[in-house]
Design an enzyme around this catalytic site. Structure first.
Site, PDB file in Angstrom:
ATOM      1  CE  LYS A 122      -3.253   2.616   2.822  1.00 15.51           C
ATOM      2  NZ  LYS A 122      -4.222   2.651   3.908  1.00 15.51           N
ATOM      3  CD  GLU A 179      -6.196   8.434  10.506  1.00 14.14           C
ATOM      4  OE1 GLU A 179      -6.227   9.070   9.429  1.00 14.14           O
ATOM      5  OE2 GLU A 179      -5.636   7.339  10.628  1.00 14.14           O
ATOM      6  CD  GLU A 223      -7.436   2.554   0.821  1.00 15.79           C
ATOM      7  OE1 GLU A 223      -8.048   2.122  -0.186  1.00 15.79           O
ATOM      8  OE2 GLU A 223      -7.409   3.759   1.123  1.00 15.79           O
ATOM      9  CD  GLU A 359     -10.136   8.004  -1.511  1.00 13.52           C
ATOM     10  OE1 GLU A 359     -10.489   6.971  -2.129  1.00 13.52           O
ATOM     11  OE2 GLU A 359      -9.338   7.985  -0.557  1.00 13.52           O
TER      12      GLU A 359
HETATM   13  C1  LIG Z   1      -4.439  10.714   3.633  1.00 11.89           C
HETATM   14  C2  LIG Z   1      -5.677  11.195   3.806  1.00 11.89           C
HETATM   15  O1  LIG Z   1      -6.692  10.450   4.342  1.00 11.89           O
HETATM   16  C3  LIG Z   1      -6.428   9.218   5.026  1.00 11.89           C
HETATM   17  C4  LIG Z   1      -7.465   9.075   6.073  1.00 11.89           C
HETATM   18  C5  LIG Z   1      -8.696   8.513   5.808  1.00 11.89           C
HETATM   19  C6  LIG Z   1      -8.907   7.844   4.596  1.00 11.89           C
HETATM   20  C7  LIG Z   1      -7.881   7.641   3.726  1.00 11.89           C
HETATM   21  C8  LIG Z   1      -8.087   6.868   2.461  1.00 11.89           C
HETATM   22  O2  LIG Z   1      -9.185   6.308   2.284  1.00 11.89           O
HETATM   23  O3  LIG Z   1      -7.197   6.813   1.632  1.00 11.89           O
HETATM   24  C9  LIG Z   1      -6.493   8.090   4.017  1.00 11.89           C
HETATM   25  O4  LIG Z   1      -5.816   6.955   4.516  1.00 11.89           O
HETATM   26  C10 LIG Z   1      -6.028  12.576   3.438  1.00 11.89           C
HETATM   27  O5  LIG Z   1      -7.161  12.984   3.685  1.00 11.89           O
HETATM   28  O6  LIG Z   1      -5.161  13.293   2.894  1.00 11.89           O
END
Ligand SMILES: C=C(O[C@H]1C=CC=C(C(=O)O)[C@@H]1O)C(=O)O
Length: 377
Positions: A122, A179, A223, A359
């Site tokens: 990842k 987070e 993930e 995203e």
């Molecule tokens: C790295 C980020 O989100 C992280 C936190 C939640 C979901 C994430 C995702 O789904 O990729 C990322 O791991 C960002 O918002 O820049």
């Protein structure tokens, strides 16, 4: 920093501690906190915790702590921020994506190729958005609107060290992260990793379908699992007991759905401060990847900008070693008339470059909304 439980406001600086080495900083901090006017230091960690960061003469972003002159700990700030602030966020003059959308798609494609070749499982790839204005942006105004829009999570603003390149003027990092990297209260430790995403929608049916698709997505669960595994692996040796829910839950912000796992534990040794816990966990695969060294080096190769404090951590630590650290995402670096927004996403086998680009665009909306900007990216 404002959370669902409380807000902490620190103003002025009695003592400032800069530097890259977290162990040394932790020791200096506990010495400085003994006899300080307030029992709390607030701070920021960069993405790259290279020990040279923040040392004099280097231009790498380094950790910084402030023992504030004034400190208030109060109820959550959301009620007080009910009205939207419009002054302080001027009209943008120029918007520059770094890289251009096509460049991000190409980086995701290169990451997918790398995933198929070595032991990399990842990598989190980010892009930035530079916005320049004809007048200064007021970070306090942005913070106000972020607090208003985000009743959960961790909304923050922190002043950053001046860069060694001599750029004038104050810089700050302002954001609203869902987070929790880590919280320590006595021997009780909590972490709430988030990974796996879908956009929110104003249309209730689409919104519900997006959430259901995320909950049912094997790619997003894979993930997410890599983040939970890494957090548990870092905490387990430090804990006499650790509780990990068997499956992630659906979490939401005003702009995104996420998978989140609330991990709690009981520390073996109360001597390990919240800052050392943050350093033991950072960077988790929510912002870097798995395994960390391979992911970190691919991030350096594929992202055409320095992350600086994006994907670092923002928080506080007190005399007892308690504290709370949020992952510094959904944020922007504010420097007078310019703003740099950051947004990233995890790439695993099965990720799609178009979906990854979308995203990151959706994640930018947290900041863009707070600025009152309707930019489709
Ligand atoms: C790295 C980020 O989100 C992280 C936190 C939640 C979901 C994430 C995702 O789904 O990729 C990322 O791991 C960002 O918002 O820049």
């Amino acid at each position: 920093m404002s959370t669902a439980e409380r807000s902490i406001l620190a103003r002025g600086a009695d003592t400032v501690l800069d530097g890259g080495d977290i162990d040394r900083l932790d020791t200096r901090l506990s010495q400085a906190l003994t006899g300080a006017a307030h029992p709390v230091a607030v701070g920021v960690l960069p993405f790259s915790t290279d020990p040279a960061g923040g040392e004099q003469g280097t231009d790498r972003a380094g950790a910084r702590f402030v023992l504030p002159r004034e400190l208030w700990s109060a109820a959550p700030a959301h009620g007080a921020a009910a009205q939207r602030a419009t002054r302080g966020v001027p009209v943008p003059a120029e918007v520059t994506p770094i890289p251009e959308p096509e460049g991000h798609r190409a980086a995701v494609q290169r990451a997918l190729t790398a995933l198929g070749e070595g032991d990399l499982r990842k990598v989190v790839l980010a892009r930035a958005l530079d916005i320049s204005f004809t007048a200064d942006v007021d970070p306090a105004c942005l913070l106000h609107n972020l607090v208003r829009d985000n009743t959960g999570g961790y909304t923050y603003a922190v002043e950053l060290p001046r860069p060694a390149d001599g750029s004038p003027g104050p810089r700050s990092l302002v954001g609203a992260s869902p987070e929790l990297l880590v919280r320590r209260s006595g021997t009780r430790v909590s972490a709430h990793p988030h990974a796996g995403s879908a956009p929110r929608s104003a249309d209730a049916d689409i919104d519900r379908r997006n959430a259901e698709a995320l909950l049912g997505s094997a790619k997003d669960h894979a993930e997410h699992a890599m983040v939970t595994e890494a957090v548990v692996a870092a905490l387990r040796p430090l804990c006499r007991r650790i509780d990990v829910p068997p499956a992630p839950s659906l979490m939401s912000t005003s702009t995104m759905w996420h998978l989140g796992t609330a991990i709690t534990g009981e520390l073996r040794d109360e001597g390990i401060s919240a800052l050392r816990l943050a350093a033991a966990l950072h960077p988790t695969p929510a912002v870097c990847g798995t395994p960390t060294p391979a992911a970190r080096s691919l991030v350096g190769e594929l992202e055409p900008f320095e992350r600086d404090y994006y994907a670092g951590a923002v928080g506080w630590v007190d005399t007892a070693g308690d504290g709370e650290w949020a992952v510094a995402i959904r944020c922007a670096q504010v420097a007078e008339r310019s703003l740099r927004l950051y947004s990233g996403g995890g790439i695993v086998a099965g990720s799609d470059p178009d979906a990854e680009l979308a995203e990151t665009s959706a994640k930018f909306q947290t900041l863009l909304r707070a600025m009152g900007l309707d930019l489709r990216l």
